[in-house]
Motif scaffolding. Sequence first.
Motif, PDB file in Angstrom:
ATOM      1  N   GLU A  56      48.036  62.684  66.739  1.00 32.62           N
ATOM      2  CA  GLU A  56      46.739  62.476  67.368  1.00 32.62           C
ATOM      3  C   GLU A  56      46.817  63.060  68.779  1.00 32.62           C
ATOM      4  O   GLU A  56      47.376  62.434  69.677  1.00 32.62           O
ATOM      5  CB  GLU A  56      46.401  60.988  67.423  1.00 32.62           C
ATOM      6  N   PRO A  57      46.258  64.237  68.995  1.00 29.32           N
ATOM      7  CA  PRO A  57      46.517  64.938  70.259  1.00 29.32           C
ATOM      8  C   PRO A  57      45.751  64.413  71.455  1.00 29.32           C
ATOM      9  O   PRO A  57      46.183  64.571  72.589  1.00 29.32           O
ATOM     10  CB  PRO A  57      46.098  66.375  69.941  1.00 29.32           C
ATOM     11  N   PHE A 218      47.209  75.277  70.344  1.00 22.43           N
ATOM     12  CA  PHE A 218      46.851  76.148  69.224  1.00 22.43           C
ATOM     13  C   PHE A 218      47.319  77.579  69.470  1.00 22.43           C
ATOM     14  O   PHE A 218      47.811  78.255  68.560  1.00 22.43           O
ATOM     15  CB  PHE A 218      45.340  76.122  68.983  1.00 22.43           C
ATOM     16  N   LEU A 219      47.200  78.045  70.711  1.00 24.97           N
ATOM     17  CA  LEU A 219      47.676  79.386  71.045  1.00 24.97           C
ATOM     18  C   LEU A 219      49.190  79.490  70.848  1.00 24.97           C
ATOM     19  O   LEU A 219      49.690  80.498  70.345  1.00 24.97           O
ATOM     20  CB  LEU A 219      47.321  79.732  72.491  1.00 24.97           C
ATOM     21  N   SER A 220      49.906  78.435  71.212  1.00 19.45           N
ATOM     22  CA  SER A 220      51.365  78.451  71.075  1.00 19.45           C
ATOM     23  C   SER A 220      51.806  78.433  69.616  1.00 19.45           C
ATOM     24  O   SER A 220      52.925  78.847  69.300  1.00 19.45           O
ATOM     25  CB  SER A 220      51.978  77.254  71.815  1.00 19.45           C
ATOM     26  N   GLU A 221      50.936  77.974  68.729  1.00 19.50           N
ATOM     27  CA  GLU A 221      51.253  77.889  67.306  1.00 19.50           C
ATOM     28  C   GLU A 221      50.739  79.097  66.526  1.00 19.50           C
ATOM     29  O   GLU A 221      50.828  79.121  65.293  1.00 19.50           O
ATOM     30  CB  GLU A 221      50.652  76.608  66.712  1.00 19.50           C
ATOM     31  N   LYS A 222      50.223  80.096  67.232  1.00 22.90           N
ATOM     32  CA  LYS A 222      49.583  81.244  66.587  1.00 22.90           C
ATOM     33  C   LYS A 222      50.504  81.923  65.570  1.00 22.90           C
ATOM     34  O   LYS A 222      50.094  82.205  64.434  1.00 22.90           O
ATOM     35  CB  LYS A 222      49.150  82.256  67.645  1.00 22.90           C
ATOM     36  N   GLU A 223      51.737  82.170  65.954  1.00 23.64           N
ATOM     37  CA  GLU A 223      52.671  82.871  65.061  1.00 23.64           C
ATOM     38  C   GLU A 223      52.918  82.073  63.787  1.00 23.64           C
ATOM     39  O   GLU A 223      52.891  82.620  62.679  1.00 23.64           O
ATOM     40  CB  GLU A 223      53.990  83.133  65.790  1.00 23.64           C
ATOM     41  N   MET A 238      43.998  70.482  64.145  1.00 22.29           N
ATOM     42  CA  MET A 238      42.964  71.507  64.178  1.00 22.29           C
ATOM     43  C   MET A 238      41.606  70.997  63.718  1.00 22.29           C
ATOM     44  O   MET A 238      40.584  71.596  64.043  1.00 22.29           O
ATOM     45  CB  MET A 238      43.379  72.731  63.348  1.00 22.29           C
ATOM     46  N   TYR A 239      41.602  69.879  62.995  1.00 19.40           N
ATOM     47  CA  TYR A 239      40.285  69.332  62.664  1.00 19.40           C
ATOM     48  C   TYR A 239      40.276  67.801  62.595  1.00 19.40           C
ATOM     49  O   TYR A 239      39.606  67.158  63.393  1.00 19.40           O
ATOM     50  CB  TYR A 239      39.722  69.901  61.364  1.00 19.40           C
ATOM     51  N   ARG A 290      43.734  81.189  53.965  1.00 21.88           N
ATOM     52  CA  ARG A 290      43.998  82.626  54.112  1.00 21.88           C
ATOM     53  C   ARG A 290      44.332  82.889  55.576  1.00 21.88           C
ATOM     54  O   ARG A 290      43.445  83.178  56.379  1.00 21.88           O
ATOM     55  CB  ARG A 290      42.782  83.440  53.684  1.00 21.88           C
ATOM     56  N   PRO A 291      45.588  82.740  55.972  1.00 21.93           N
ATOM     57  CA  PRO A 291      45.969  82.849  57.382  1.00 21.93           C
ATOM     58  C   PRO A 291      45.835  84.271  57.931  1.00 21.93           C
ATOM     59  O   PRO A 291      46.803  85.037  57.971  1.00 21.93           O
ATOM     60  CB  PRO A 291      47.421  82.367  57.389  1.00 21.93           C
ATOM     61  N   LYS A 292      44.634  84.609  58.358  1.00 18.16           N
ATOM     62  CA  LYS A 292      44.340  85.936  58.897  1.00 18.16           C
ATOM     63  C   LYS A 292      43.951  85.837  60.370  1.00 18.16           C
ATOM     64  O   LYS A 292      43.347  84.851  60.802  1.00 18.16           O
ATOM     65  CB  LYS A 292      43.205  86.591  58.109  1.00 18.16           C
ATOM     66  N   THR A 293      44.265  86.874  61.123  1.00 19.46           N
ATOM     67  CA  THR A 293      43.965  86.896  62.559  1.00 19.46           C
ATOM     68  C   THR A 293      42.477  86.683  62.823  1.00 19.46           C
ATOM     69  O   THR A 293      42.092  85.959  63.752  1.00 19.46           O
ATOM     70  CB  THR A 293      44.417  88.228  63.168  1.00 19.46           C
ATOM     71  N   HIS A 294      41.641  87.298  61.998  1.00 19.94           N
ATOM     72  CA  HIS A 294      40.190  87.190  62.169  1.00 19.94           C
ATOM     73  C   HIS A 294      39.732  85.737  62.120  1.00 19.94           C
ATOM     74  O   HIS A 294      38.918  85.297  62.950  1.00 19.94           O
ATOM     75  CB  HIS A 294      39.478  87.996  61.079  1.00 19.94           C
ATOM     76  N   PHE A 295      40.252  84.981  61.180  1.00 20.83           N
ATOM     77  CA  PHE A 295      39.849  83.578  61.038  1.00 20.83           C
ATOM     78  C   PHE A 295      40.348  82.746  62.219  1.00 20.83           C
ATOM     79  O   PHE A 295      39.644  81.846  62.696  1.00 20.83           O
ATOM     80  CB  PHE A 295      40.363  83.009  59.723  1.00 20.83           C
ATOM     81  N   LEU A 296      41.552  83.041  62.686  1.00 20.99           N
ATOM     82  CA  LEU A 296      42.077  82.305  63.837  1.00 20.99           C
ATOM     83  C   LEU A 296      41.245  82.603  65.086  1.00 20.99           C
ATOM     84  O   LEU A 296      40.930  81.684  65.858  1.00 20.99           O
ATOM     85  CB  LEU A 296      43.537  82.669  64.088  1.00 20.99           C
ATOM     86  N   GLU A 297      40.888  83.857  65.276  1.00 20.24           N
ATOM     87  CA  GLU A 297      40.060  84.216  66.431  1.00 20.24           C
ATOM     88  C   GLU A 297      38.710  83.510  66.368  1.00 20.24           C
ATOM     89  O   GLU A 297      38.203  83.021  67.388  1.00 20.24           O
ATOM     90  CB  GLU A 297      39.873  85.733  66.479  1.00 20.24           C
ATOM     91  N   LYS A 298      38.122  83.456  65.181  1.00 16.12           N
ATOM     92  CA  LYS A 298      36.845  82.766  65.019  1.00 16.12           C
ATOM     93  C   LYS A 298      36.995  81.270  65.302  1.00 16.12           C
ATOM     94  O   LYS A 298      36.125  80.645  65.922  1.00 16.12           O
ATOM     95  CB  LYS A 298      36.304  82.982  63.608  1.00 16.12           C
ATOM     96  N   TYR A 299      38.099  80.701  64.828  1.00 15.18           N
ATOM     97  CA  TYR A 299      38.360  79.287  65.075  1.00 15.18           C
ATOM     98  C   TYR A 299      38.458  79.021  66.579  1.00 15.18           C
ATOM     99  O   TYR A 299      37.840  78.084  67.106  1.00 15.18           O
ATOM    100  CB  TYR A 299      39.651  78.839  64.384  1.00 15.18           C
ATOM    101  N   LEU A 300      39.237  79.840  67.287  1.00 12.64           N
ATOM    102  CA  LEU A 300      39.454  79.631  68.714  1.00 12.64           C
ATOM    103  C   LEU A 300      38.166  79.809  69.518  1.00 12.64           C
ATOM    104  O   LEU A 300      37.912  79.067  70.470  1.00 12.64           O
ATOM    105  CB  LEU A 300      40.539  80.584  69.225  1.00 12.64           C
ATOM    106  N   LEU A 301      37.346  80.778  69.132  1.00 11.91           N
ATOM    107  CA  LEU A 301      36.053  80.966  69.806  1.00 11.91           C
ATOM    108  C   LEU A 301      35.147  79.758  69.595  1.00 11.91           C
ATOM    109  O   LEU A 301      34.463  79.297  70.517  1.00 11.91           O
ATOM    110  CB  LEU A 301      35.368  82.231  69.289  1.00 11.91           C
TER     111      LEU A 301
END
Length: 329
Positions: A56-57, A218-223, A238-239, A290-301
């Motif tokens: 629980e963050p 979340f940024l630190s967990e990107k990789e 994340m949710y 589907r761990p794709k960069t596009h989805f992560l960027e959308k999530y972060l935005l």
Amino acid sequence: MEKEYQMTDREQVESLIYPCYERTLYHIFKRNMKLKKFNWLMADRFFEFDYTEKNEPILATHNGLKEIQDKLEETLVIKPSELETTLDEFLNQSYYAHSMLETIRPDSSKYFTSNLIESIDQSTVFITKTNETMKETKVPISVPELLEKFPVSDSGEITLSFIKVPTEFVQTIEESNQPFSHIMNEQYGYTVEKNTIFNSGEKVICDDQSLWTLYDYFLSEKEAVLSGEMSKKTQLRMYKHLANKIEPITTAWQEIAEYYEPNAEILNTINKINQDLETLLKWFSLLYNRPKTHFLEKYLLQYQQLVSDYKEFQNQAYQLTIKLLMEEK
């Protein structure tokens, strides 16, 4: 002997915004004791969060309901052989009991989560644990079966808590002509001086830093996320553990605003936050599958937009708190 009861669809939806341990409080305060304004008890949580490294963050820095719970509750560490007599003693004095118990998921996996122990009849105990798929309350179980659900300490003991909510507590809120002030001032100790909110003499501020600290996590967990090795901790952060800290607060303030000022701008902001959370869930679900960069960027935005809207909500709730506490003096 009591019969098993099933929650209505509305009750289930209402309760699902809370983490498991507060869903237990929902059952006690709202479903059993008929406190219609139960959600209002979360009204003081909007000011700020504390960041933690646990699953629980974020946890509300100001939490009047938890303080009330602590005053009404007694936690016991007992031997398993003492369970039945202890339950008999407390439950027959209008207490409820609760503890973290082993629960089985539909896929047969097991986890520990908060269970409410509602009553006991001879050697049959009636417990309640509801979630997205479980609506039954007061489910009968034998004392030996219940014991198997308890985690046992290294010293061979089990832990459970007992809480008794005075009927006067519920009545004074439900019957009050000034319910917001009754909760925030009389119960929680908030006051206003020179357009500033204080709690027990300490100035209260709005702050969103913990939400940005979570963003940095979340940024630190990107990789790890993009490699398909997202940890369970990150999944929950994340949710689920984000939503069940924010939704109880916005739900409380939606009810408060609709009660006092049904055209208040804060209602539009709450609607934005609800939409932010829905969209955040969409991008998280896509990212998880589907761990794709596009989805992560959308999530972060979308997360950034959520924090921006939440900051606006904080400021509006702060000003409305001042107004309502001054009007109900």
